[in-house]
Design an enzyme around this catalytic site. Structure first.
Site, short mmCIF file in Angstrom:
data_model
loop_
_atom_site.label_atom_id
_atom_site.label_comp_id
_atom_site.label_asym_id
_atom_site.label_seq_id
_atom_site.Cartn_x
_atom_site.Cartn_y
_atom_site.Cartn_z
N HIS A 253 0.97 -1.11 -0.57
CA HIS A 253 0.24 0.07 0.66
C HIS A 253 0.69 1.10 -0.03
O HIS A 253 -0.04 2.20 -0.64
CB HIS A 253 -0.99 0.11 1.09
CG HIS A 253 -2.03 -0.88 0.77
ND1 HIS A 253 -3.09 -0.61 1.48
CD2 HIS A 253 -2.63 -2.09 0.70
CE1 HIS A 253 -4.20 -1.91 0.89
NE2 HIS A 253 -3.66 -2.32 0.61
N HIS B 55 -2.06 -12.79 -2.19
CA HIS B 55 -2.77 -13.37 -1.43
C HIS B 55 -2.96 -14.87 -1.04
O HIS B 55 -3.78 -15.61 -0.41
CB HIS B 55 -4.14 -13.18 -2.09
CG HIS B 55 -4.57 -12.13 -2.47
ND1 HIS B 55 -5.95 -11.48 -3.39
CD2 HIS B 55 -4.56 -10.30 -2.03
CE1 HIS B 55 -6.19 -10.75 -3.01
NE2 HIS B 55 -5.36 -10.33 -2.47
#
Length: 731
Positions: free
Chosen positions: A97, A260
């Site tokens: 992020h 993920h």
């Protein structure tokens, strides 16, 4: 009526500026935001002017830092317990992020400055609880101090997190310098409500330069477009947003699948239990936000996105189980405990295969996000995903390279990369330029080349315009562009409208002839590159123009640029550097004339120019007749190609009355107040230096009768800065 002042400690104490009186921008929201040209000055930087981060980083024991980070990964803290006993997934999310705000269109965002520490990013809905990740890192930052920036530490922590869970990364480069205040130049969108999406028009056309689908998100809504759980529609959003971060389909699939593989999302309860973000939290929270009243508010009770998803059976170990699960089950829609839309295996398939993040006695079924299902249901993504599933080594290599690109995309050329972990392989997206492999020209050579250039038949304006066009592609945001490489002679730059291709070809042909003649006459391996010669031509022209104005000046010139090849130039990647407007050359694409002043300030900020530098460059370039197409707009002088302050003198002349042109959009006419005779024409970019109070104050400095010498001095200094914006080797 009492005239005594109020006691400063009473309830009637006077308010001061810091208490939040309306700003000028509140009163006049459409005024030029010149403040973006004066960010991150020494006045906000506690490190001191002598501080050299590159030198400090070079003295850092990087292996010791990595050892400390490795120990931190499994040192779970009671105040914020680690999922699955491992902080690795949290640090991967933090690093992702930090870097994932980058957008290729203007180069802004990204991990290069540690901006996740400040508003608005530290309080974005997509960054919920990343404040905890940075607090967990504080002991490491505190230990290594000025040798290790927050910007570098956040990315390094992500790398070490991956390595600690069995993944081999591609490498790591240091060199990211921290900022000390929020960035004011980045346009994150016009919405004033979190998760609003006014950025779309037409058939889901995302506004440029934005790279996320909603205000406060990094990329896409994991539940699907506006919460609609449609994996095919979500794939369209994924493809668009990742492309705006310079990622292709294969890199996109690798990043999603690789990321993920680890960790989980958090949606233990209703988000109404979550308190305000860090910037709105109480002082007692000490910069932390999202304090949750659900259960313990942490561990198994954590609420972040509202989604409760664990993708893999081994969420702290690298492997291919993400794809095993994605393709191994049929999926049906369900909701998280927080009510968010997510997917579970049909029936009770997969039950008990996934560990609980905090209670070893509990087991769960895997789950997926709508955006995960996009990798299976979008035809192009599915083809890549199945190949990665069948060839885990290809996934590992693709993820390693894509992660490195994600976390280093805004660092600029390889010469800025620091540390022993920098990979040896040079990548096309790094805009490679050959290393200097010859003896450079000396002062005697430079003088001779200047004479040859000025005698070549090329005009002052041609030489100035070509040098400017070569150098002014530089963006301080992601350190791309600039004169080094001479890419102005290559596709796509040689074909850009703003560069006047036919005229450019004539100039380059003559400069290449001079280069060839000089190099063939040398011995001992001495050469001059075309990149150097283009800049030298501009410098010689500025000197000649100053001489015409009665001043002898020497414009600084530092050889050492090299010429890149077409094979070293990704045409699509460089296409984003093409300016829609360049106010310095009085150029704007049709339809942008009305916002030309704002676009000038934006370009000046990308070029790291201050308002005084922007002002003096505009005045000088107009005097040098450097407009695209030899337009006379803003050339407020009777002696073009002479470096005078005439632009400012005539702009501020009160005998001239200005009015909008009845026939040309964005053009104004300056007429004699007494006779009505047309004297000048100018664009909004020209006239803003008389209408904007701050710019007029700067223009007045250069319009004074005693300012000609200082004008030339300041123009030369600003010109030299622009010509060397990408010369990181000179720092």
């Amino acid at each position: 009526m009492s005239t005594e002042p109020n006691c400063p400690f009473s309830g009637n104490a006077r308010k001061h500026t810091a208490a939040g009186a309306p700003s000028n921008a509140d009163w006049w929201p459409n005024q030029l935001k010149l403040n973006i040209l004066h960010q991150h000055s020494a006045m906000s930087d506690p490190m001191g002017e002598a501080f050299n981060y590159a030198q400090e980083f070079k003295s850092l024991d990087l292996e010791a830092v990595k050892k400390d980070l490795l120990a931190l990964m499994t040192n779970s803290q009671d105040w914020w317990p680690a999922d699955f006993g491992h902080y690795g997934p949290l640090f991967i999310r933090m690093a992702w992020h930090s870097a994932g705000t980058y957008r290729v269109s203007d180069g802004r965002g990204g991990a290069g400055s540690g901006n996740q520490r400040f508003a608005p990013l530290n309080s974005w809905p997509d960054n919920v609880n990343l404040d905890k990740a940075r607090r967990l890192l504080w002991p490491v930052k505190q230990k290594y101090g000025r040798k290790l920036s927050w910007a570098d530490l956040m990315i390094l922590a992500g790398n070490v997190a991956l390595e600690s869970m069995g993944f081999k990364t591609f490498g790591f480069a240091g060199g990211r310098e921290d900022i000390w205040e929020p960035e004011e130049d980045v346009y994150w969108g016009s919405e004033n409500t979190w998760l609003d999406d006014k950025r779309y028009s037409g058939d889901r056309d995302l506004e440029n330069p934005l790279g996320a689908v909603q205000m406060g998100l990094i990329y896409v809504n994991p539940e699907g477009p506006n919460g609609n759980p449609d994996p095919i529609a979500a794939a369209r959003d994924i493809r668009e947003t990742f492309a705006r971060m310079a990622m292709n389909d294969e890199e996109t699939v690798a990043l999603i699948a690789g990321g993920h593989t680890f960790g989980k999302t958090h949606g233990a309860g209703d988000v109404k239990h979550v308190g305000p973000e860090p910037e709105a939290a109480g002082i007692e929270e000490q910069g932390l936000g999202w304090n949750s009243g659900f259960g313990t508010g942490k561990g198994g009770d954590t609420i972040s996105s509202g989604l409760e998803v664990t993708w893999s059976t081994t969420p702290t170990k690298w492997g291919n189980n993400y794809f095993d699960n994605l393709f191994g089950y049929e999926w049906e829609l369900t909701t998280s405990p927080a009510g968010a839309q997510q997917w579970k295996p049909k029936g009770d398939a997969g039950a008990g295969t996934v560990p609980d993040a905090h209670d070893p006695s509990k087991r769960h079924a895997p789950a997926m996000l709508t955006t995960d299902l996009s990798l299976r249901l979008d035809p192009a993504y599915e083809k890549i995903s199945r190949r990665f599933h069948e060839n885990p080594d290809q996934l590992a290599d693709a993820f390693a390279r894509a992660w490195f690109k994600l976390t280093h995309r805004d660092m600029g050329p390889l010469s800025r990369y620091l540390g022993p972990l920098v990979p040896k392989e040079q990548l096309l997206w790094q805009d490679p330029i050959p290393a200097v492999d010859h003896k450079l020209v000396d002062e005697q050579d430079i003088a001779a080349l200047k004479t040859r250039i000025l005698a070549s038949g090329l005009s002052i304006s041609q030489l100035v315009t070509t040098a400017w066009a070569s150098a002014a592609t530089f963006r301080g945001s992601d350190k791309r562009g600039g004169a080094n490489g001479a890419r102005i002679r290559l596709a796509p730059q040689k074909n850009w409208e703003v560069n006047q291709p036919a005229e450019l070809a004539k100039v380059l042909q003559k400069l290449e002839t001079i280069q060839k003649d000089f190099n063939s006459a040398q011995s001992g391996g001495k050469k001059v590159s075309l990149a150097d010669l283009i800049v030298l031509g501009g410098c010689a022209a500025v000197e000649a123009a100053a001489k015409k104005a009665g001043q002898d000046v020497k414009v600084p010139f530092s050889p050492g640029r090299m010429d890149a090849s077409q094979e070293q130039t990704d045409v699509d990647s460089f296409a984003v550097l093409e300016p829609a407007a360049d106010g310095f050359r009085n150029y704007a694409r049709k339809g942008l004339e009305g916002s030309a002043a704002e676009l000038l300030v934006d370009k000046a900020q990308l070029m790291t120019l201050t308002a005084p530098e922007m002002t003096v460059l505009i005045g000088g370039l107009r005097a040098l007749n450097a407009n695209v197409g030899q337009s006379k707009h803003g050339v407020f002088t009777k002696q073009p190609e002479t470096l005078t302050n005439d632009f400012f003198v005539n702009l501020l002349d009160m005998s001239t009355k200005w009015q909008k042109s009845a026939t040309s959009e964005g053009v104004l006419e300056g007429r004699d107040r007494a006779t009505g005779e047309l004297k000048w024409t100018g664009t909004i970019v020209d006239l803003v230096f008389g209408s904007n109070s701050q710019l007029r104050a700067l223009a007045e400095v250069y319009a004074c009768s005693d300012s000609q010498k200082s004008f030339v001095r300041d123009f030369v200094a600003a010109w030299n800065k622009v010509m060397n914006l990408d010369r990181f080797d000179l720092a």
